[in-house]
Design a protein around this motif. Structure first.
Motif, PDB file in Angstrom:
ATOM      1  N   SER A 279       0.844  -1.195   0.000  1.00  0.00           N
ATOM      2  CA  SER A 279       0.000   0.000   0.000  1.00  0.00           C
ATOM      3  C   SER A 279       0.876   1.241   0.000  1.00  0.00           C
ATOM      4  O   SER A 279       2.039   1.202   0.391  1.00  0.00           O
ATOM      5  N   CYS A 280       0.304   2.338  -0.433  1.00  0.00           N
ATOM      6  CA  CYS A 280       1.044   3.600  -0.480  1.00  0.00           C
ATOM      7  C   CYS A 280       1.150   4.178   0.926  1.00  0.00           C
ATOM      8  O   CYS A 280       0.135   4.347   1.619  1.00  0.00           O
ATOM      9  N   ASP A 281       2.362   4.471   1.331  1.00  0.00           N
ATOM     10  CA  ASP A 281       2.571   5.042   2.663  1.00  0.00           C
ATOM     11  C   ASP A 281       3.784   5.959   2.625  1.00  0.00           C
ATOM     12  O   ASP A 281       4.644   5.845   1.754  1.00  0.00           O
ATOM     13  N   PHE A 282       3.814   6.852   3.602  1.00  0.00           N
ATOM     14  CA  PHE A 282       4.904   7.816   3.703  1.00  0.00           C
ATOM     15  C   PHE A 282       6.116   7.143   4.338  1.00  0.00           C
ATOM     16  O   PHE A 282       6.030   6.620   5.453  1.00  0.00           O
ATOM     17  N   VAL A 283       7.242   7.153   3.641  1.00  0.00           N
ATOM     18  CA  VAL A 283       8.460   6.535   4.157  1.00  0.00           C
ATOM     19  C   VAL A 283       9.439   7.569   4.690  1.00  0.00           C
ATOM     20  O   VAL A 283      10.246   7.269   5.574  1.00  0.00           O
ATOM     21  N   GLY A 284       9.373   8.793   4.167  1.00  0.00           N
ATOM     22  CA  GLY A 284      10.227   9.859   4.673  1.00  0.00           C
ATOM     23  C   GLY A 284      11.658   9.750   4.214  1.00  0.00           C
ATOM     24  O   GLY A 284      12.141   8.691   3.804  1.00  0.00           O
ATOM     25  N   TRP A 285      12.347  10.879   4.288  1.00  0.00           N
ATOM     26  CA  TRP A 285      13.765  10.935   3.980  1.00  0.00           C
ATOM     27  C   TRP A 285      14.526  11.273   5.253  1.00  0.00           C
ATOM     28  O   TRP A 285      14.055  11.036   6.350  1.00  0.00           O
ATOM     29  N   ASN A 286      15.710  11.811   5.093  1.00  0.00           N
ATOM     30  CA  ASN A 286      16.527  12.129   6.258  1.00  0.00           C
ATOM     31  C   ASN A 286      15.945  13.261   7.101  1.00  0.00           C
ATOM     32  O   ASN A 286      16.197  13.350   8.300  1.00  0.00           O
ATOM     33  N   PHE A 287      15.156  14.144   6.463  1.00  0.00           N
ATOM     34  CA  PHE A 287      14.573  15.270   7.198  1.00  0.00           C
ATOM     35  C   PHE A 287      13.379  14.776   7.998  1.00  0.00           C
ATOM     36  O   PHE A 287      12.418  14.226   7.442  1.00  0.00           O
ATOM     37  N   ALA A 288      13.409  14.967   9.313  1.00  0.00           N
ATOM     38  CA  ALA A 288      12.404  14.380  10.203  1.00  0.00           C
ATOM     39  C   ALA A 288      11.219  15.291  10.471  1.00  0.00           C
ATOM     40  O   ALA A 288      10.298  14.887  11.185  1.00  0.00           O
ATOM     41  N   TYR A 289      11.205  16.506   9.942  1.00  0.00           N
ATOM     42  CA  TYR A 289      10.142  17.454  10.261  1.00  0.00           C
ATOM     43  C   TYR A 289       9.377  17.877   9.004  1.00  0.00           C
ATOM     44  O   TYR A 289       9.012  19.042   8.855  1.00  0.00           O
ATOM     45  N   THR A 290       9.132  16.932   8.127  1.00  0.00           N
ATOM     46  CA  THR A 290       8.434  17.250   6.880  1.00  0.00           C
ATOM     47  C   THR A 290       7.013  17.742   7.139  1.00  0.00           C
ATOM     48  O   THR A 290       6.583  18.767   6.601  1.00  0.00           O
ATOM     49  N   PHE A 291       6.268  17.020   7.973  1.00  0.00           N
ATOM     50  CA  PHE A 291       4.877  17.391   8.227  1.00  0.00           C
ATOM     51  C   PHE A 291       4.780  18.696   9.009  1.00  0.00           C
ATOM     52  O   PHE A 291       3.829  19.466   8.815  1.00  0.00           O
ATOM     53  N   GLU A 292       5.728  18.956   9.887  1.00  0.00           N
ATOM     54  CA  GLU A 292       5.714  20.227  10.619  1.00  0.00           C
ATOM     55  C   GLU A 292       5.936  21.404   9.681  1.00  0.00           C
ATOM     56  O   GLU A 292       5.265  22.442   9.799  1.00  0.00           O
ATOM     57  N   VAL A 293       6.861  21.240   8.732  1.00  0.00           N
ATOM     58  CA  VAL A 293       7.116  22.314   7.772  1.00  0.00           C
ATOM     59  C   VAL A 293       5.901  22.518   6.871  1.00  0.00           C
ATOM     60  O   VAL A 293       5.511  23.653   6.565  1.00  0.00           O
ATOM     61  N   MET A 294       5.284  21.420   6.432  1.00  0.00           N
ATOM     62  CA  MET A 294       4.084  21.536   5.602  1.00  0.00           C
ATOM     63  C   MET A 294       2.940  22.195   6.369  1.00  0.00           C
ATOM     64  O   MET A 294       2.168  22.975   5.804  1.00  0.00           O
ATOM     65  N   LEU A 295       2.823  21.874   7.661  1.00  0.00           N
ATOM     66  CA  LEU A 295       1.802  22.518   8.489  1.00  0.00           C
ATOM     67  C   LEU A 295       2.033  24.020   8.567  1.00  0.00           C
ATOM     68  O   LEU A 295       1.090  24.819   8.473  1.00  0.00           O
ATOM     69  N   LEU A 296       3.293  24.421   8.710  1.00  0.00           N
ATOM     70  CA  LEU A 296       3.614  25.841   8.793  1.00  0.00           C
ATOM     71  C   LEU A 296       3.350  26.564   7.470  1.00  0.00           C
ATOM     72  O   LEU A 296       2.741  27.642   7.445  1.00  0.00           O
ATOM     73  N   LEU A 297       3.788  25.953   6.366  1.00  0.00           N
ATOM     74  CA  LEU A 297       3.704  26.619   5.064  1.00  0.00           C
ATOM     75  C   LEU A 297       2.304  26.593   4.469  1.00  0.00           C
ATOM     76  O   LEU A 297       1.902  27.545   3.791  1.00  0.00           O
ATOM     77  N   THR A 298       1.558  25.527   4.687  1.00  0.00           N
ATOM     78  CA  THR A 298       0.272  25.363   4.008  1.00  0.00           C
ATOM     79  C   THR A 298      -0.925  25.606   4.910  1.00  0.00           C
ATOM     80  O   THR A 298      -2.064  25.515   4.424  1.00  0.00           O
ATOM     81  N   PHE A 299      -0.695  25.920   6.197  1.00  0.00           N
ATOM     82  CA  PHE A 299      -1.835  26.155   7.077  1.00  0.00           C
ATOM     83  C   PHE A 299      -1.619  27.356   7.988  1.00  0.00           C
ATOM     84  O   PHE A 299      -2.414  28.305   7.963  1.00  0.00           O
ATOM     85  N   VAL A 300      -0.563  27.338   8.781  1.00  0.00           N
ATOM     86  CA  VAL A 300      -0.355  28.401   9.777  1.00  0.00           C
ATOM     87  C   VAL A 300      -0.108  29.743   9.101  1.00  0.00           C
ATOM     88  O   VAL A 300      -0.781  30.748   9.405  1.00  0.00           O
ATOM     89  N   LEU A 301       0.851  29.799   8.173  1.00  0.00           N
ATOM     90  CA  LEU A 301       1.154  31.064   7.499  1.00  0.00           C
ATOM     91  C   LEU A 301      -0.020  31.566   6.645  1.00  0.00           C
ATOM     92  O   LEU A 301      -0.320  32.764   6.680  1.00  0.00           O
TER      93      LEU A 301
END
Length: 297
Positions: free
Chosen positions: A110-132
Motif C-alpha cells: 500500500s502507499c505510505d509515507f516513508v520519509g527521507w533524512n529530514f524528520a520534520y516534513t509534516f511540521e514544515v508543511m503545516l507551517l507553510l500550508t496552514f499556519v502562514l
C-alpha cells in the motif's frame, strides 16, 4: 475529480496499490498539488480584496486581466514543487510480523509515507500550508475591516443650497444665486461599501470552511507520524483518515456553492458561461455567436 478515482482504486484493491511504476508518487503529488493550489488561490483572492479596498488608487491598476492570468499560472507552478517533494516520499510498502515497514514489489503493498533524512516534513508543511496562510488571511481581514469602518465613519455628503438675491441697480432686474455647501454625515454606507462587505463575508466564509476542513487533516498526519504502531490499534485514530479525507472533499465542494450563493456577479458569469458552452446562438450569416462573458468577474 482528481482524488476520487485514487480513492476508488484503493477501496477496490483493499488499500493495495496497483502494479504501476510511480503510482504512489504521482497520486500523492497530484492530491497535494491541487490542495496547495487551492490554499494559494484563497490567499490571492484575499490579497486582491486588500488591495482593492485599502489601496484603491495606488495599486488597483496592477490587477489587469493579464496580471491575474500570470498570478494563477505562478500559483500552480509554485505549488507544484512542495507537492513533488511530498509525493516522492510515498512508496509501496508492507508491514512485517515485527511491525516494521519495508519497501515491496509493485502490486504487493500500500502507499505510505516513508520519509527521507529530514524528520520534520509534516511540521514544515503545516507551517507553510496552514499556519502562514491563516495568519496572512487574518491580517488582511483586520486591515480591510479597519478601512471599511473608517470609510463608513468619515463619509460625508455635500448638499448645495442656493441663496437667491435680486440686483435692482440694473435696468432689468437679475437674480444672483450664492451656493453654500452643507456637510452632512451619511447615515448608512454607500452601495459600493455594501458590495465590498458582501465580498468580505464571502471570503470570510470560505476561509472558515478552509480552517475547519484542513485543520483535522494536519492533525491526523502528525498523530499518525508520531504514534506509529499504537495508532493502528486505536479506533479513533483509524477513523481520522476517512474523516479528514471527507472534509477535504467537503471543502472543495462547498467553495463553488458559497460563491454562487453569496456573489451575484459570480452567478451571472456562471450562467453566461453555461449559455456560451451549451446554448450557442445562430446569427444571420450562419456562424455561431456565443454569449459574451464580462472580464470583470
Amino acid at each position: 475529480m482528481v482524488g476520487v478515482p485514487f480513492d476508488l482504486v484503493s477501496l477496490w484493491r483493499e488499500s493495495k496499490a496497483p502494479a504501476i511504476i510511480g503510482y504512489c508518487e504521482s497520486t500523492s503529488t497530484a492530491i497535494s498539488w491541487f490542495t496547495f493550489s487551492s490554499i494559494l488561490i484563497i490567499m490571492a483572492l484575499t490579497a486582491e480584496r486588500l488591495v482593492a479596498i485599502c489601496y484603491p488608487f495606488s495599486l488597483k491598476s496592477w490587477f489587469t486581466k493579464k496580471t491575474v492570468i500570470y498570478v494563477i499560472i505562478a500559483i500552480w507552478v509554485l505549488s507544484f514543487f512542495p507537492s513533488v517533494y511530498i509525493g516522492l516520499q510515498f512508496k509501496q510498502v508492507a508491514t512485517d510480523f515485527c511491525g516494521k515497514i519495508h519497501l515491496v514489489e509493485l502490486g504487493y503493498g500500500s502507499c505510505d509515507f516513508v520519509g527521507w533524512n529530514f524528520a520534520y516534513t509534516f511540521e514544515v508543511m503545516l507551517l507553510l500550508t496552514f499556519v502562514l496562510p491563516i495568519a496572512f488571511i487574518l491580517y488582511c481581514y483586520v486591515r480591510i475591516l479597519k478601512t471599511l469602518n473608517l470609510m463608513t465613519s468619515t463619509q460625508t455628503v455635500h448638499h448645495p443650497v442656493a441663496n437667491q438675491t435680486s440686483d435692482s441697480s440694473a435696468t432689468t432686474p437679475t437674480i444672483k444665486q450664492n451656493f453654500l455647501q452643507i456637510h452632512q454625515r451619511q447615515c448608512g454606507p454607500a452601495m459600493s461599501e455594501k458590495a465590498q462587505k458582501v465580498v468580505i463575508k464571502m471570503l470570510v466564509t470560505i476561509s472558515v470552511v478552509f480552517f475547519i476542513c484542513y485543520l483535522p487533516y494536519h492533525v491526523e498526519r502528525l498523530i499518525v507520524w508520531y504514534s506509529n504502531e499504537s495508532c493502528e490499534q486505536s479506533i479513533i485514530c483509524l477513523l481520522l483518515y476517512p474523516i479528514t479525507g471527507l472534509l477535504q472533499y467537503i471543502s472543495a465542494t462547498l467553495n463553488p456553492i458559497i460563491y454562487n450563493l453569496m456573489s451575484y456577479r459570480f452567478r451571472t458569469a456562471f450562467r453566461l458561461l453555461l449559455k456560451r458552452l451549451f446554448l450557442p446562438t445562430r446569427t444571420k450569416g450562419g456562424t455561431t455567436d456565443h454569449a459574451t462573458i464580462p472580464l470583470h468577474l
